[in-house]
Scaffold this active site. Sequence first.
Site, PDB file in Angstrom:
ATOM      1  N   ARG A  32      -0.301  13.818  10.116  1.00  0.00           N
ATOM      2  CA  ARG A  32      -1.579  13.541   9.490  1.00  0.00           C
ATOM      3  C   ARG A  32      -1.883  12.113   9.945  1.00  0.00           C
ATOM      4  O   ARG A  32      -1.189  11.161   9.571  1.00  0.00           O
ATOM      5  CB  ARG A  32      -1.422  13.637   7.971  1.00  0.00           C
ATOM      6  N   LEU A  50      -9.862   2.503  14.793  1.00  0.00           N
ATOM      7  CA  LEU A  50      -8.898   1.950  15.753  1.00  0.00           C
ATOM      8  C   LEU A  50      -9.475   0.835  16.620  1.00  0.00           C
ATOM      9  O   LEU A  50      -8.806  -0.159  16.894  1.00  0.00           O
ATOM     10  CB  LEU A  50      -8.339   3.057  16.663  1.00  0.00           C
ATOM     11  N   ASP A 107      -4.959   9.534  -3.101  1.00  0.00           N
ATOM     12  CA  ASP A 107      -5.902   8.418  -3.233  1.00  0.00           C
ATOM     13  C   ASP A 107      -6.898   8.704  -4.355  1.00  0.00           C
ATOM     14  O   ASP A 107      -6.843   9.747  -4.989  1.00  0.00           O
ATOM     15  CB  ASP A 107      -6.665   8.225  -1.915  1.00  0.00           C
ATOM     16  N   GLU A 160      -7.499  12.252   9.537  1.00  0.00           N
ATOM     17  CA  GLU A 160      -8.055  11.684   8.313  1.00  0.00           C
ATOM     18  C   GLU A 160      -9.229  10.791   8.673  1.00  0.00           C
ATOM     19  O   GLU A 160      -9.051   9.623   8.999  1.00  0.00           O
ATOM     20  CB  GLU A 160      -7.029  10.875   7.508  1.00  0.00           C
ATOM     21  N   ASP A 216      -3.533   8.791  10.003  1.00  0.00           N
ATOM     22  CA  ASP A 216      -4.176   8.017   8.942  1.00  0.00           C
ATOM     23  C   ASP A 216      -5.322   7.164   9.477  1.00  0.00           C
ATOM     24  O   ASP A 216      -5.191   6.524  10.527  1.00  0.00           O
ATOM     25  CB  ASP A 216      -3.100   7.094   8.332  1.00  0.00           C
ATOM     26  N   GLU A 238     -12.738  -1.944  17.650  1.00  0.00           N
ATOM     27  CA  GLU A 238     -13.833  -2.734  17.088  1.00  0.00           C
ATOM     28  C   GLU A 238     -14.774  -3.109  18.223  1.00  0.00           C
ATOM     29  O   GLU A 238     -14.310  -3.456  19.317  1.00  0.00           O
ATOM     30  CB  GLU A 238     -13.327  -4.034  16.441  1.00  0.00           C
ATOM     31  N   GLN A 251      -2.179  -5.721   5.519  1.00  0.00           N
ATOM     32  CA  GLN A 251      -2.158  -4.642   6.513  1.00  0.00           C
ATOM     33  C   GLN A 251      -3.019  -5.005   7.721  1.00  0.00           C
ATOM     34  O   GLN A 251      -4.096  -4.428   7.913  1.00  0.00           O
ATOM     35  CB  GLN A 251      -2.708  -3.347   5.895  1.00  0.00           C
ATOM     36  N   ASP A 272       0.847  -1.201   0.000  1.00  0.00           N
ATOM     37  CA  ASP A 272       0.000   0.000   0.000  1.00  0.00           C
ATOM     38  C   ASP A 272       0.881   1.251   0.000  1.00  0.00           C
ATOM     39  O   ASP A 272       0.626   2.211   0.719  1.00  0.00           O
ATOM     40  CB  ASP A 272      -0.949  -0.023   1.207  1.00  0.00           C
TER      41      ASP A 272
HETATM   42  C1  BGC Z   1      -4.481   6.563   2.957  1.00  0.00           C
HETATM   43  C2  BGC Z   1      -4.398   5.555   1.864  1.00  0.00           C
HETATM   44  C3  BGC Z   1      -4.094   4.203   2.485  1.00  0.00           C
HETATM   45  C4  BGC Z   1      -5.066   3.864   3.632  1.00  0.00           C
HETATM   46  C5  BGC Z   1      -4.594   2.738   4.463  1.00  0.00           C
HETATM   47  C6  BGC Z   1      -5.647   6.057   3.750  1.00  0.00           C
HETATM   48  O1  BGC Z   1      -6.578   6.760   4.179  1.00  0.00           O
HETATM   49  O2  BGC Z   1      -4.704   7.860   2.477  1.00  0.00           O
HETATM   50  O3  BGC Z   1      -3.460   5.887   0.898  1.00  0.00           O
HETATM   51  O4  BGC Z   1      -4.192   3.218   1.506  1.00  0.00           O
HETATM   52  O5  BGC Z   1      -5.238   4.945   4.489  1.00  0.00           O
HETATM   53  O6  BGC Z   1      -3.481   3.125   5.208  1.00  0.00           O
END
Ligand code: BGC
Length: 535
Positions: A199, A206, A317, A243, A201, A208, A169, A62
């Site tokens: 930032r 986080l 993205d 985000e 992500d 569940e 992941q 990724d």
């Molecule tokens: C990032 C993506 C990424 C995903 C998983 C997102 O929000 O902007 O590029 O694939 O998180 O980490």
Amino acid sequence: MIKRPYWYQTAVFYELYVRAFADSNADGHGDLRGALTRLDYLADLGVNCIWLLPTFPSPLVDDGYDIADYYGVHPTYGALDDFKALIDAAHARGLRVIADLVLNHTSDQHPWFQASRRRQDPYSDYYVWSDSNETYSDARIIFLDTEPSNWTWDEARGQYFWHRFYRQQPDLNFDNPAVQEEMFKIARFWMDLGLDGFRADAVPYLFEREGTNCENLPETHAYLRRLRAMMEAEYPHAILLCEANQWPEDVRPYFGGDLADPTAPGDAFHMGFHFPVMPRLYMALRRGDRSPVVEIMQRTPAIPANCQWCTFLRNHDELTLEMVTEAERQWMWQQFAPEPRMRLNLGIRRRLAPLLGNDRRQIELLNSLLFTLPGSPIIYYGDEIGMGDDIWLHDRNGVRTPMQWDASRHAGFSEAETVYAPVISDAVYGYQRVNVAAQISNPTSLLRRMRQFIAAYKAEPALALGDLAFIDHPDRALLAFRRSHERTTLICLHNLSPRGVRIDLPTTHDLLADVTWAEGSMTLPPYGYRWLRVA
Ligand code: BGC
């Protein structure tokens, strides 16, 4: 008493993909030293803060959001010293630097995950394991085109592991206090190196809990507040940008504070992306009707006075269509992604200029909205010169091609024989025509216009901090609003249509043209825009 404004409330951000920016060692990949050599360009552009996409050691399934070591740098990008050198050089130019903090998941190659596959290991509880792949079945799948489930079977452990993104992941188990502590350590490490924040992500996911969609849970908010408290106590200069691809009312709690008391300061994220307004800017423009933008802004709750939205037109993205209705999504796909290859998951994998048919007026118009609607704007690298995309590249790589610096080989990005991805070289967006060098020397170029936008934005605090009030007008193609701050009132006008629109105005000063317009009626040209200060 809150002292406004904080630097991030009036800042222009620049999203920088290190692999694409500049290659200092001719291996075909952009790197940290390369980015360092281009800092003067960013300082001249006028941005205040750079957001670096992940540069950690990673198998790159990724593109680096699958981290194998949180404390290092992927060898193609350089080493820790280079990271430090980049931060220092940015600071020397008055630029701040934030980077991704990927909390939710690691790579499956991370030693924690490898250890976690053994049930007796101290790390066994670092990830989310289950005997059943039906657990948390109310959670949606995000990478719909590739992943059939959020659970993948692990032969070694004899259980399923949970992952909201690619199966490579695995999600970390935030119910484990050790995991919570690891993330604090990681954040400290990078702030000690000089970073100005993160930032963060994919934060909604986080924790569940059964019977929920596993997004925006109270436990998640509580943890993120603790992260902020740590930063506030130990690194008060650093910011957290959220985000969360969610509706505005669901993003609001990420700023923290007291939902019942709008005067209470935020104590979680300093900033949050405004995801839902982004597709609506394109929608309003293509329909020639302001309603989608007006409606979403009216649905946007007030945020604490020490916080700020981050607005953007495009990023690394796909242009996400998660925050629109099914009918709107189908319409957006028809309009902006007629070829199946242009679509990805619930979005569109294209850049700004191609989305708008390379129509300079429309590109400027959307950028004008980016700078005049509330929030701190983020520019995605390359969009300031109108770069194109390559829909034939896999996944989101089509919008991550090399930065086009000049008309020399590989667009001046690299001196290698071959580079990590083909430079855009088609007749319309090719580097021979679309590049920084050509646009810097051309006073009417998009790049020069973007510099003007940035300078005007920084000179007029009402653009960053002003209250928003829409102006009613019988023609729905006119998206007009006031921004009021202290004794200043601005009127921002945007004509979403290919025909002229008339409006009556008081006497104003035009911030971009630097002329005064006497009271009377003004005709906005097709796709025209104006930033006006009321006399
Ligand atoms: C990032 C993506 C990424 C995903 C998983 C997102 O929000 O902007 O590029 O694939 O998180 O980490």
